[in-house]
Design a protein around this motif. Structure first.
Motif, PDB file in Angstrom:
ATOM      1  N   GLY A 104       0.844  -1.148   0.028  1.00  0.00           N
ATOM      2  CA  GLY A 104      -0.147  -0.067   0.025  1.00  0.00           C
ATOM      3  C   GLY A 104       0.666   1.128  -0.100  1.00  0.00           C
ATOM      4  N   PRO A 105       0.379   2.314  -0.214  1.00  0.00           N
ATOM      5  CA  PRO A 105       0.936   3.806  -0.422  1.00  0.00           C
ATOM      6  C   PRO A 105       1.260   4.148   1.027  1.00  0.00           C
ATOM      7  CG  PRO A 105      -1.274   4.001  -0.959  1.00  0.00           C
ATOM      8  CD  PRO A 105      -1.230   2.644  -0.794  1.00  0.00           C
ATOM      9  N   ASP A 106       2.223   4.997   1.083  1.00  0.00           N
ATOM     10  CA  ASP A 106       2.529   5.834   2.305  1.00  0.00           C
ATOM     11  C   ASP A 106       1.150   6.600   2.559  1.00  0.00           C
ATOM     12  OD1 ASP A 106       5.015   4.881   2.523  1.00  0.00           O
ATOM     13  OD2 ASP A 106       5.990   6.724   1.701  1.00  0.00           O
ATOM     14  N   TRP A 107       1.024   6.930   4.074  1.00  0.00           N
ATOM     15  CA  TRP A 107      -0.222   7.562   4.208  1.00  0.00           C
ATOM     16  C   TRP A 107       0.035   8.552   5.661  1.00  0.00           C
ATOM     17  CZ3 TRP A 107      -1.878   5.801   9.099  1.00  0.00           C
ATOM     18  CH2 TRP A 107      -1.793   4.351   9.141  1.00  0.00           C
ATOM     19  N   ARG A 108      -0.870   9.207   5.799  1.00  0.00           N
ATOM     20  CA  ARG A 108      -0.664  10.032   6.999  1.00  0.00           C
ATOM     21  C   ARG A 108      -1.843  10.110   8.026  1.00  0.00           C
ATOM     22  NH1 ARG A 108      -1.266  16.529   6.056  1.00  0.00           N
ATOM     23  NH2 ARG A 108      -3.099  16.326   4.991  1.00  0.00           N
ATOM     24  N   LEU A 109      -1.670  10.336   9.325  1.00  0.00           N
ATOM     25  CA  LEU A 109      -2.808  10.606  10.172  1.00  0.00           C
ATOM     26  C   LEU A 109      -2.704  12.016  10.360  1.00  0.00           C
ATOM     27  CD1 LEU A 109      -1.355   8.179  13.191  1.00  0.00           C
ATOM     28  CD2 LEU A 109      -3.040   7.504  11.327  1.00  0.00           C
ATOM     29  N   VAL A 110      -4.224  12.210  10.510  1.00  0.00           N
ATOM     30  CA  VAL A 110      -4.599  13.948  10.589  1.00  0.00           C
ATOM     31  C   VAL A 110      -5.469  13.734  11.895  1.00  0.00           C
ATOM     32  CG1 VAL A 110      -4.200  14.094   8.242  1.00  0.00           C
ATOM     33  CG2 VAL A 110      -6.500  13.500   9.067  1.00  0.00           C
ATOM     34  N   VAL A 111      -5.475  15.111  12.283  1.00  0.00           N
ATOM     35  CA  VAL A 111      -6.127  15.378  13.407  1.00  0.00           C
ATOM     36  C   VAL A 111      -7.336  15.968  13.084  1.00  0.00           C
ATOM     37  CG1 VAL A 111      -6.123  16.861  15.358  1.00  0.00           C
ATOM     38  CG2 VAL A 111      -4.111  16.061  14.767  1.00  0.00           C
ATOM     39  N   VAL A 112      -8.508  15.269  13.534  1.00  0.00           N
ATOM     40  CA  VAL A 112      -9.727  15.624  13.080  1.00  0.00           C
ATOM     41  C   VAL A 112     -10.862  16.079  14.306  1.00  0.00           C
ATOM     42  CG1 VAL A 112      -9.601  14.416  10.730  1.00  0.00           C
ATOM     43  CG2 VAL A 112     -10.556  13.253  12.601  1.00  0.00           C
ATOM     44  N   GLY A 113     -11.642  16.620  13.889  1.00  0.00           N
ATOM     45  CA  GLY A 113     -12.896  16.886  15.109  1.00  0.00           C
ATOM     46  C   GLY A 113     -14.135  17.437  14.142  1.00  0.00           C
ATOM     47  N   SER A 114     -15.383  17.481  15.050  1.00  0.00           N
ATOM     48  CA  SER A 114     -16.514  17.746  14.166  1.00  0.00           C
ATOM     49  C   SER A 114     -16.712  19.177  14.231  1.00  0.00           C
ATOM     50  CB  SER A 114     -17.816  17.192  14.961  1.00  0.00           C
ATOM     51  OG  SER A 114     -17.751  17.776  16.142  1.00  0.00           O
ATOM     52  N   PRO A 115     -17.362  19.864  13.242  1.00  0.00           N
ATOM     53  CA  PRO A 115     -17.499  21.087  13.131  1.00  0.00           C
ATOM     54  C   PRO A 115     -18.023  21.746  14.663  1.00  0.00           C
ATOM     55  CG  PRO A 115     -18.111  20.290  11.289  1.00  0.00           C
ATOM     56  CD  PRO A 115     -17.792  19.006  12.155  1.00  0.00           C
ATOM     57  N   ASP A 140      -3.271  20.725   9.896  1.00  0.00           N
ATOM     58  CA  ASP A 140      -3.008  19.940   8.889  1.00  0.00           C
ATOM     59  C   ASP A 140      -1.344  19.900   8.526  1.00  0.00           C
ATOM     60  OD1 ASP A 140      -4.225  18.569   6.171  1.00  0.00           O
ATOM     61  OD2 ASP A 140      -3.070  20.376   5.407  1.00  0.00           O
ATOM     62  N   ASP A 141      -0.891  20.944   8.541  1.00  0.00           N
ATOM     63  CA  ASP A 141       0.566  21.060   8.179  1.00  0.00           C
ATOM     64  C   ASP A 141       1.537  20.270   9.052  1.00  0.00           C
ATOM     65  OD1 ASP A 141      -0.006  22.827  10.120  1.00  0.00           O
ATOM     66  OD2 ASP A 141       1.343  24.880   9.032  1.00  0.00           O
ATOM     67  N   TRP A 142       0.954  20.167  10.421  1.00  0.00           N
ATOM     68  CA  TRP A 142       1.787  19.200  11.418  1.00  0.00           C
ATOM     69  C   TRP A 142       1.629  17.846  11.108  1.00  0.00           C
ATOM     70  CZ3 TRP A 142       5.354  20.799  14.891  1.00  0.00           C
ATOM     71  CH2 TRP A 142       5.533  22.297  15.197  1.00  0.00           C
ATOM     72  N   CYS A 143       0.820  17.281  10.094  1.00  0.00           N
ATOM     73  CA  CYS A 143       0.687  15.775   9.920  1.00  0.00           C
ATOM     74  C   CYS A 143       1.405  15.161   8.943  1.00  0.00           C
ATOM     75  CB  CYS A 143      -0.852  15.602   9.681  1.00  0.00           C
ATOM     76  SG  CYS A 143      -2.097  16.138  10.998  1.00  0.00           S
ATOM     77  N   PRO A 144       2.599  14.372   9.317  1.00  0.00           N
ATOM     78  CA  PRO A 144       3.423  13.643   8.479  1.00  0.00           C
ATOM     79  C   PRO A 144       2.898  12.489   7.826  1.00  0.00           C
ATOM     80  CG  PRO A 144       4.192  13.220  10.573  1.00  0.00           C
ATOM     81  CD  PRO A 144       2.775  14.139  10.607  1.00  0.00           C
ATOM     82  N   PHE A 145       3.547  11.814   6.697  1.00  0.00           N
ATOM     83  CA  PHE A 145       3.272  10.554   6.080  1.00  0.00           C
ATOM     84  C   PHE A 145       4.094   9.647   7.017  1.00  0.00           C
ATOM     85  CE2 PHE A 145       1.676  13.199   2.617  1.00  0.00           C
ATOM     86  CZ  PHE A 145       0.805  12.423   2.120  1.00  0.00           C
ATOM     87  N   PHE A 146       3.545   8.438   6.973  1.00  0.00           N
ATOM     88  CA  PHE A 146       4.062   7.330   7.482  1.00  0.00           C
ATOM     89  C   PHE A 146       4.273   6.188   6.329  1.00  0.00           C
ATOM     90  CE2 PHE A 146       1.900   9.164  11.055  1.00  0.00           C
ATOM     91  CZ  PHE A 146       2.675   9.098  12.120  1.00  0.00           C
ATOM     92  N   LEU A 187       3.372  14.492  15.590  1.00  0.00           N
ATOM     93  CA  LEU A 187       3.421  15.393  14.819  1.00  0.00           C
ATOM     94  C   LEU A 187       4.671  15.919  14.366  1.00  0.00           C
ATOM     95  CD1 LEU A 187       0.376  17.113  16.858  1.00  0.00           C
ATOM     96  CD2 LEU A 187       0.287  15.801  14.690  1.00  0.00           C
ATOM     97  N   GLU A 188       4.821  16.724  13.113  1.00  0.00           N
ATOM     98  CA  GLU A 188       6.152  17.048  12.621  1.00  0.00           C
ATOM     99  C   GLU A 188       5.938  18.251  11.665  1.00  0.00           C
ATOM    100  OE1 GLU A 188       9.973  15.418   9.992  1.00  0.00           O
ATOM    101  OE2 GLU A 188       8.664  13.994  11.274  1.00  0.00           O
ATOM    102  N   LYS A 189       6.567  19.289  11.993  1.00  0.00           N
ATOM    103  CA  LYS A 189       6.571  20.348  10.647  1.00  0.00           C
ATOM    104  C   LYS A 189       8.124  21.179  10.545  1.00  0.00           C
ATOM    105  CE  LYS A 189       4.208  24.857   9.853  1.00  0.00           C
ATOM    106  NZ  LYS A 189       3.438  25.782  10.654  1.00  0.00           N
ATOM    107  N   ASP A 190       8.444  21.048   9.433  1.00  0.00           N
ATOM    108  CA  ASP A 190       9.815  21.815   9.074  1.00  0.00           C
ATOM    109  C   ASP A 190      10.856  21.266  10.075  1.00  0.00           C
ATOM    110  OD1 ASP A 190       8.672  23.606   7.539  1.00  0.00           O
ATOM    111  OD2 ASP A 190       8.250  24.960   8.883  1.00  0.00           O
ATOM    112  N   GLY A 191      10.678  19.619  10.008  1.00  0.00           N
ATOM    113  CA  GLY A 191      12.037  18.999  10.860  1.00  0.00           C
ATOM    114  C   GLY A 191      11.882  18.998  12.105  1.00  0.00           C
TER     115      GLY A 191
END
Length: 302
Positions: free
Chosen positions: A161-172, A263-269, A208-212
């Motif tokens: 399978g392809p690499d994918w990422r986990l994202v932080v989600v909540g309801s509106p 969104d910009d803090w969610c890296p690929f695994f 979580l990760e952003k800019d190293g």
């Protein structure tokens, strides 16, 4: 001298390996009472005590350990010889046992196997849903499916399978009341829906990760699960934020049931990989499964 019933020895070996009459009976497809009778008959015939039984556990005696160490390599040799013979068949046959996480089954394995298995009526596949990491050799599995970063180095690994990422989600609704976090440090002020590792028993720390800059956040909240699927309903019902696979929440995001934050803090695994012991000769049945699951698309999901 009467010929030995080697089915009795196979029954003993199953109990000795599983350390449980219940598990061994399920593995052999017999009742516990039948299995207990077989072991008692074998011990009486040999005049030796092979297993120590208590109300909570089963373990081989010293004699049982010796018998086990004698039987196991011979049985493995026979299985290997039979596997080699099956390679000569025109039609792949036999059973392939895989340990797979619940998400791995639904997202990756079953969608790929379902259309292929109809072409191989003599091929049987057993998918053991286990979210904890499992030793495939000790569990007598033909292979396992896990994220690439979780695969041991001494295993043969095939990307499925392809690499994918986990994202932080909540309801509106939840985000309207609790606010939208702008930095991972703000997650401590939110209700978070957590995942407990089945193997270690620990709560998964959100990676979580952003800019190293990598941050592992220990979140807290009212709800904790050991499977991802109940978490979807909890998020939609406004119980808090969750860290979920992006491909699984994409439809809900489009429909407005979920909203991605940070969104910009969610890296690929590393995506799902099929792994199996290098020392085993691949059977024709396993070769069909590997070929069906092999990933042939882009490396990155979404």
């Amino acid at each position: 001298m009467a010929r030995e019933d080697f089915n009795d020895y196979l029954a003993f070996l199953a109990v000795a390996q599983e350390r449980s009459f219940t598990k061994a009976a399920a593995k052999l497809g017999v009742s516990q009472s039948t299995l207990s009778h077989i072991i008692r008959r074998l011990e009486e015939r040999l005049g030796l005590r092979l297993l120590m039984r208590t109300t909570r556990s089963v373990a081989p005696t010293e004699v049982g350990e010796k018998l086990m160490s004698s039987l196991q390599p011979r049985i493995e040799e026979i299985e290997a010889d039979i596997t080699s013979l099956l390679l000569l068949r025109d039609t792949p046959a036999g059973t392939v046992r895989l340990t797979v996480s619940d998400n791995g089954i639904h997202e990756c394995v079953w969608p790929k196997l379902a259309p292929v298995l109809k072409n191989y009526p003599d091929l049987k596949v057993e998918l053991a849903q286990e979210n904890a990491l499992v030793n495939v050799v000790e569990g007598r599995y033909d292979g396992g499916v896990r994220l690439g970063e979780s695969v041991e180095k001494d295993m043969i690994s095939v990307r499925i399978g392809p690499d994918w990422r986990l994202v932080v989600v909540g309801s509106p609704d939840y985000l309207a009341k609790a606010g939208v976090p702008q930095h991972p440090s703000e997650l401590v002020n939110h209700q978070c829906i957590n995942m407990r590792h089945p193997g270690s028993g620990t709560i998964y720390a959100w990676e979580l990760e952003k800019d190293g800059q990598a941050i592992r956040v220990r979140t807290d909240g009212q709800l904790t699960f050991n499977s991802v699927y109940p978490m979807f309903a909890a998020v939609a019902d406004g119980y808090g934020l969750a860290f979920l696979q992006e491909t699984l929440v994409a439809e809900g995001v489009k429909e407005g049931r979920y909203q991605i934050v940070l969104d910009d803090w969610c890296p690929f695994f590393a995506g799902y990989h099929l792994y199996y012991p290098s020392r085993r000769q691949m059977s024709s049945a396993m070769a069909v499964v590997v070929n069906a699951l092999r990933h042939r698309g882009p490396v990155r999901a979404m």
